[in-house]
Scaffold this motif. Sequence first.
Motif, PDB file in Angstrom:
ATOM      1  N   ARG A  70       0.849  -1.193   0.000  1.00  0.00           N
ATOM      2  CA  ARG A  70       0.000   0.000   0.000  1.00  0.00           C
ATOM      3  C   ARG A  70       0.884   1.243   0.000  1.00  0.00           C
ATOM      4  O   ARG A  70       1.820   1.328   0.804  1.00  0.00           O
TER       5      ARG A  70
ATOM      6  N   ALA B 140      -4.624   4.167   3.786  1.00  0.00           N
ATOM      7  CA  ALA B 140      -3.475   3.323   4.143  1.00  0.00           C
ATOM      8  C   ALA B 140      -2.570   4.065   5.130  1.00  0.00           C
ATOM      9  O   ALA B 140      -2.078   3.474   6.098  1.00  0.00           O
TER      10      ALA B 140
ATOM     11  N   ASP C  77      -2.623   6.793  -0.993  1.00  0.00           N
ATOM     12  CA  ASP C  77      -3.809   6.208  -0.352  1.00  0.00           C
ATOM     13  C   ASP C  77      -3.904   6.693   1.104  1.00  0.00           C
ATOM     14  O   ASP C  77      -3.276   6.138   2.002  1.00  0.00           O
TER      15      ASP C  77
END
Length: 93
Positions: free
Chosen positions: A41, A49, A46
Amino acid sequence: MPQDSVADPIESYVLYQYESCPFCYRVRRFLDHAGIDVESRDILRDPDARRALAEGGGRATVPCLRIERDGTVRWLYESLDIIGYLSKRFRVA
Ligand SMILES: N[C@@H](CCC(=O)N[C@@H](CS)C(=O)NCC(=O)O)C(=O)O
């Protein structure tokens, strides 16, 4: 290449990292060379994440390997510790 290099029957892993981080690159290169397939990730692309890493691991430093075993989660920081840990698990010479 070890036969069990694409999966561990006991543990599951997620690597938190981002593209331009040199310590993350070190881990990604190790995984590539060893043929170990780990879900990854990118915490810059993100936000969920990044939040999961900060809340779960206690800080947003990368790389960090999330290790789940028997429902218990451990967050392993430090690129060389991650490489050392996976080398043992996957018996990388
Ligand atoms: N000694 C660590 C260094 C990790 C490190 O400095 N990561 C940087 C990105 S290149 C980072 O996440 N800095 C932000 C922070 O520590 O909060 C390792 O080898 O993994």
